[in-house]
Structure formats: C-alpha cells, structure tokens
Design an enzyme around this catalytic site. Structure first.
Site, mmCIF file in Angstrom:
data_model
loop_
_atom_site.group_PDB
_atom_site.id
_atom_site.type_symbol
_atom_site.label_atom_id
_atom_site.label_comp_id
_atom_site.label_asym_id
_atom_site.label_seq_id
_atom_site.Cartn_x
_atom_site.Cartn_y
_atom_site.Cartn_z
ATOM 1 N N PHE A 155 0.809 -1.221 0.000
ATOM 2 C CA PHE A 155 0.000 0.000 0.000
ATOM 3 C C PHE A 155 0.840 1.267 0.000
ATOM 4 O O PHE A 155 0.355 2.329 -0.401
ATOM 5 C CB PHE A 155 -0.930 0.013 1.222
ATOM 6 C CG PHE A 155 -0.239 0.288 2.535
ATOM 7 C CD1 PHE A 155 0.031 1.595 2.940
ATOM 8 C CD2 PHE A 155 0.155 -0.743 3.366
ATOM 9 C CE1 PHE A 155 0.673 1.854 4.145
ATOM 10 C CE2 PHE A 155 0.791 -0.490 4.577
ATOM 11 C CZ PHE A 155 1.057 0.812 4.968
ATOM 12 N N GLU A 182 -5.066 -3.935 -1.843
ATOM 13 C CA GLU A 182 -6.502 -3.672 -1.829
ATOM 14 C C GLU A 182 -6.852 -2.433 -1.006
ATOM 15 O O GLU A 182 -8.012 -2.003 -0.986
ATOM 16 C CB GLU A 182 -7.258 -4.894 -1.298
ATOM 17 C CG GLU A 182 -6.999 -5.253 0.142
ATOM 18 C CD GLU A 182 -5.764 -6.117 0.349
ATOM 19 O OE1 GLU A 182 -5.663 -6.741 1.424
ATOM 20 O OE2 GLU A 182 -4.901 -6.176 -0.564
ATOM 21 N N SER A 232 5.725 -6.864 4.039
ATOM 22 C CA SER A 232 6.314 -7.177 5.335
ATOM 23 C C SER A 232 7.096 -8.482 5.267
ATOM 24 O O SER A 232 6.846 -9.338 4.410
ATOM 25 C CB SER A 232 5.222 -7.285 6.395
ATOM 26 O OG SER A 232 4.412 -8.422 6.167
ATOM 27 N N CYS A 287 9.633 1.554 3.466
ATOM 28 C CA CYS A 287 10.595 0.538 3.892
ATOM 29 C C CYS A 287 12.000 1.113 3.986
ATOM 30 O O CYS A 287 12.880 0.514 4.588
ATOM 31 C CB CYS A 287 10.572 -0.668 2.961
ATOM 32 S SG CYS A 287 11.207 -0.339 1.311
ATOM 33 N N GLU A 389 9.456 -3.314 12.973
ATOM 34 C CA GLU A 389 9.146 -2.284 11.989
ATOM 35 C C GLU A 389 7.812 -1.647 12.348
ATOM 36 O O GLU A 389 6.782 -2.318 12.366
ATOM 37 C CB GLU A 389 9.090 -2.883 10.577
ATOM 38 C CG GLU A 389 8.860 -1.850 9.491
ATOM 39 C CD GLU A 389 8.914 -2.447 8.101
ATOM 40 O OE1 GLU A 389 9.418 -1.784 7.187
ATOM 41 O OE2 GLU A 389 8.434 -3.585 7.913
#
Length: 505
Positions: A155, A182, A232, A287, A389
């Site tokens: 996303f 989505e 992830s 990231c 994270e």
C-alpha cells in the site's frame, strides 16, 4: 467512521483489456484524511484470478514474438502518458493512501524512471557471442522470456512499486498479472489503462484486486512462472516459501529497521534536516524510512535532539491534498491503532517520549487517521520500538560510545535493508560502507534508494531470493538464459565418433 452517503463506485479488475467487476466480495476504501468510505474494491475470487492468468497465457506467444524495439516503444509512449496524467495519478494516490501530493508526485516520478529504463530493452536483452570456441563452432547466449509473471505490491507506494515490476517484465517479452494492495488500488489500475493506450495489447498486463485468496491462486497456479513481492517480512517469507514450493522463481522484498549513524564530526544541522524527511516523510510508511538514529556520543545525541525538537515544532500535519502540509495521515484506522500501540509500548518499556503526537487533532478532519510526529530518547535493543518495523512517524534516538558499537547494533539486527552514516571523515565513511552488513548504504544520504538503472534490495531478512528489484537484476529475474553452441562442418568433411568429453584442446 462510515460515510452516511451511499457509495456506488466499485474498483474492479482489468482482464484481457476489459474491466471485470466480480463483486461477489468487496471491501471498503477509506479516505485516510476523513475516515469516511470513498468507494469499494472488488476482491477477486480464484476463478477471476485464473481468468487473468489465462488471458496472460493466451497473450504470451504473440507478445514474446514482438520485436524488443516495438515493446520498448510502448514503454516510451507510456512514459509520455504518465507525465501527462501525473496530476490525476498523484490525486488518486493521495485520496487512498493519504500522503501529501508532492510526495505522491515524487513516488510517481521514481516509477516513471523505471518505465524509461524498461524502454532500453533492446540494449538490455542483447546476449553474448563467441566465435570459434572450437573448430567451426560458435557459441552465444540469449535472454528469453519466462511466460506469465506476477507481482504483489504494497500500500505504501501504490504507483511506484508496480512500476518496478511489470514494465521490465513485459519489455522482456513476458505477460503479467498484477495484484496491487486492496487498500489503495486505483492508481495502479489507472496506470494499467494508460499502458493499453500506449499500445500494450490486451492480456499482456492484467490487474486483479484481492486478498489472500488471490495471492494463493497466483502462487499455486503452474502457469505463473515468476512472482515478485514487496511487503512485510512475514508475508515475504510466506510468498518465497510457497512460490518456491510450487516451482516458481521468486523475489520477495520484506521489512526493514533502518539505522542512521551520526558521528560527532557530522554536520548536525544537515543531519537533522535529512532525518526529518527520512523519519516523517510519507508518515514513516516507507521501507527505506529511518526510524532509528544511532548517535555516537552523548553530545551528538543531545545536539540532534535539540535540532529535531525545533524542526518537529514547525511541522504541519494535515490532509495530503494541501501541499502546505509536511505530513498526511496514516493509511487506515487499524494501522493507526497499531502505530499508536507501539508508542504506548515504548513508553511502557522505559524509553523517554520527548515529542508525543498521539493527541493530535486536525481541525475539520477529526475522523482522519492523523498521528503527529513522535520522538523517543533512550531507545535500546530489546524494546519493541527498536526491534520491530513500526511503519509510522516514530523516531528513536539510540546512544552509543563508538562507531564500532553502532555498527554492531546494525549488524545484529534481523533486517538489513538500508542504513546511512553522517560524517565528515572519509576514513570512517569508507570503513562503514565496506563492513556494514546491509544492502543499501548512504553516506550523508538518508534514503539511499538506488536510481532506476541500479537495483534495489536489502540483506538478511529484508530480501528472500537471489535477485534484487528493478535495474539490471530485473532483466535477469524476468528472463532465462539460453546458451546455444552451433557447428556447420565444411562440405565433405566428416569426423568419426568421439567418446571423450568435448573440449577445445
């Protein structure tokens, strides 16, 4: 918070050049700045995904046979269209993700650069040739397309990350099935429609929106030869294991916990400015964000904190549609709750919360998913805010006595995506870049994201697979090498059987 007005718009799928609804299952899309439902997205079932795969498989033979130069021209035309429609695409990104428009434009520009690189396909696909490797024998290698390939994207960069994948895949002669996030699918779908306007034949690129059912269909279907993923680490590990189990080539980019080392001799003001963008840009949902600053010496830490607190006080947080704002909302309510929970846990574990953004309210957008910038001191290994994270606007200060201590922290962490060092000392910088166990390294550069003609990827549990994303590695990932050895004997010359292994001796 639900919108009282009826929502009629549903984001569907693009299969074989046509919009497909498949509305048996849908999921709400939210405007992160208001918390209201803005649309719904159709979640593809197994049959719909299989329809997309079949479309890609049908289109493959003709597309593979299309000369690379013609494929490259489609990419060149797509670049033009993306630039012409940049404002529309950025608006879609901001409406569904929440990032400020300037950030959305920056994301799109990085994606466009990957399209531009894919337009060099005729040069990139040239093989190697050797004449007379033996008596009258020539040998050469070719890079041939795999077939149907697929991409599963996150996303946080709904336009850029898909453009890391499918432009190079199709430029190399493959066909592609994209499953975007989505949570914010509209920009990827719009770009796919532009690709058709650019000349991409129906079926070469298909887009299916969905959840785990769609993902597993792509992973299990034998017609899909390769899968690219960004997300992830737990999901990346699953994608890699499941895809390999089913005989696919897989590159799966996972999570990160990027550290920035600040040396005592660093330009502190410059480091503060760099860390503001690296920590709080895109609300920390990158990231390559830097959530940890490792300060060498207490004086360095104190100076960084003083500068950061001053700059944080100047930050403007609000809806991404207002470019006067520096930071927008988080993407969804569940993600907001998760990030806020990390802040709560950091306090409970003993870190000192110097700037607390949990109480932020944006006037007129009280239902939005806004979390103000947070700054911790006294962060230590073992704390959740150090180890995990967070993917939000949460920055932690770690204090160490020496560069070697800081490097040991980085090397000991399970992730190895990106890191950077701020220093004026060339010897320290060279030692750091040579020895640190991380895939992407910056020197006085906070987000060392490679340009399109290099490749992107981390080490350790930040990457599963042998090849990085985009750049030269993408050509290798989306092709298979074939080596051909050919001999045309001279007329009338025939040799008897040779039973020893052939050599050039």
């Amino acid at each position: 918070m639900q919108n009282d007005k009826p929502v009629t718009h549903t984001v569907g799928h693009l299969i074989d050049g046509r919009t497909v609804a498949d509305t048996a299952r849908t999921q709400a899309l939210f405007n992160p700045a208001t918390g209201q439902v803005s649309a719904h997205v159709a979640l593809a079932g197994k049959a719909t995904v299989e329809q997309a795969i079949a479309s890609a498989e049908k289109a493959f033979p003709a597309w593979r046979a299309t000369p690379p130069l013609k494929r490259a021209r489609v990419m060149s035309q797509l670049k033009v269209l993306l630039e012409q429609h940049a404002d529309e695409i950025a608006a879609l990104i901001t409406a569904e993700h929440g990032k400020v428009l300037a950030d959305a434009h920056g994301e799109l520009q990085r994606g466009i650069e990957n399209v531009e690189y894919a337009s060099y396909a005729p040069e990139l696909l040239k093989g190697e040739h050797s004449r007379n490797v033996g008596p009258g024998i020539d040998s050469w290698s070719e890079f041939q397309a795999l077939g149907v390939t697929a991409g599963i994207t996150p996303f946080n960069f709904p336009a850029m990350v898909p453009l890391w994948m499918w432009p190079m895949a199709v430029a190399c002669g493959n066909t592609f099935v994209l499953k975007p996030s989505e949570r914010d699918p509209s920009s990827a779908l719009f770009i796919a429609e532009l690709a058709q306007q650019a000349g991409l034949p129906p079926g070469v690129l298909n887009v299916v929106n969905g959840d785990k059912e769609a993902v597993d269909t792509l992973l299990h279907d034998p017609r899909v030869k390769a899968v690219s993923f960004v997300g992830s680490t737990p999901i990346a590990e699953y994608i890699y294991a499941e895809g390999c189990k089913h005989g696919k080539r897989v590159q799966a980019l996972g999570g990160a916990k990027n550290h920035a080392i600040v040396m005592p001799d660093a330009d502190i003001a410059g480091a503060v400015s760099a860390m503001m963008g690296a920590a709080y840009g895109s609300c920390g949902e990158r990231c390559m964000a830097v959530p940890l600053i490792v300060c060498v010496g207490d004086d360095t830490a104190d100076a960084m904190i003083a500068g950061l607190k001053t700059e944080i006080a100047r930050m403007k947080v609000g809806p991404g549609t207002d470019n006067a704002n520096d930071m927008g909302p988080l993407v969804t309510q569940p993600h907001f709750d998760k990030v806020k929970g990390y802040v709560d846990q950091g306090v409970a574990e003993g870190a000192r919360l110097l700037v607390d953004g949990r109480a932020l309210k944006v006037a007129g957008h009280e239902g939005g998913y806004f979390l103000g910038p947070c700054l911790f001191d006294g962060v230590k290994p073992g704390m959740a805010i150090y180890q995990e994270e967070i993917f939000g606007p949460v920055l932690g200060i770690v204090r160490v006595p020496t560069l070697q201590d800081g490097m040991q922290l980085i090397d000991d962490h399970e992730y190895g995506n990106g890191t950077c060092i701020f220093t004026r000392d060339g010897e320290a910088a060279r030692y750091f870049t040579d020895h640190i166990q991380v895939g992407m390294v910056g020197v006085n550069v906070p987000l060392p994201v490679p340009v399109a003609y290099h490749s992107f990827g981390g080490w350790k549990r930040s990457l599963f697979g042998d090849l990085h994303a985009y750049g030269p590695d993408a050509v290798r990932f989306y092709t298979k090498r074939k080596t051909i050895t050919q001999r045309w004997p001279s007329a009338g010359v025939r040799e008897g059987a040779v039973f020893s292994f052939p050599s050039s001796r």
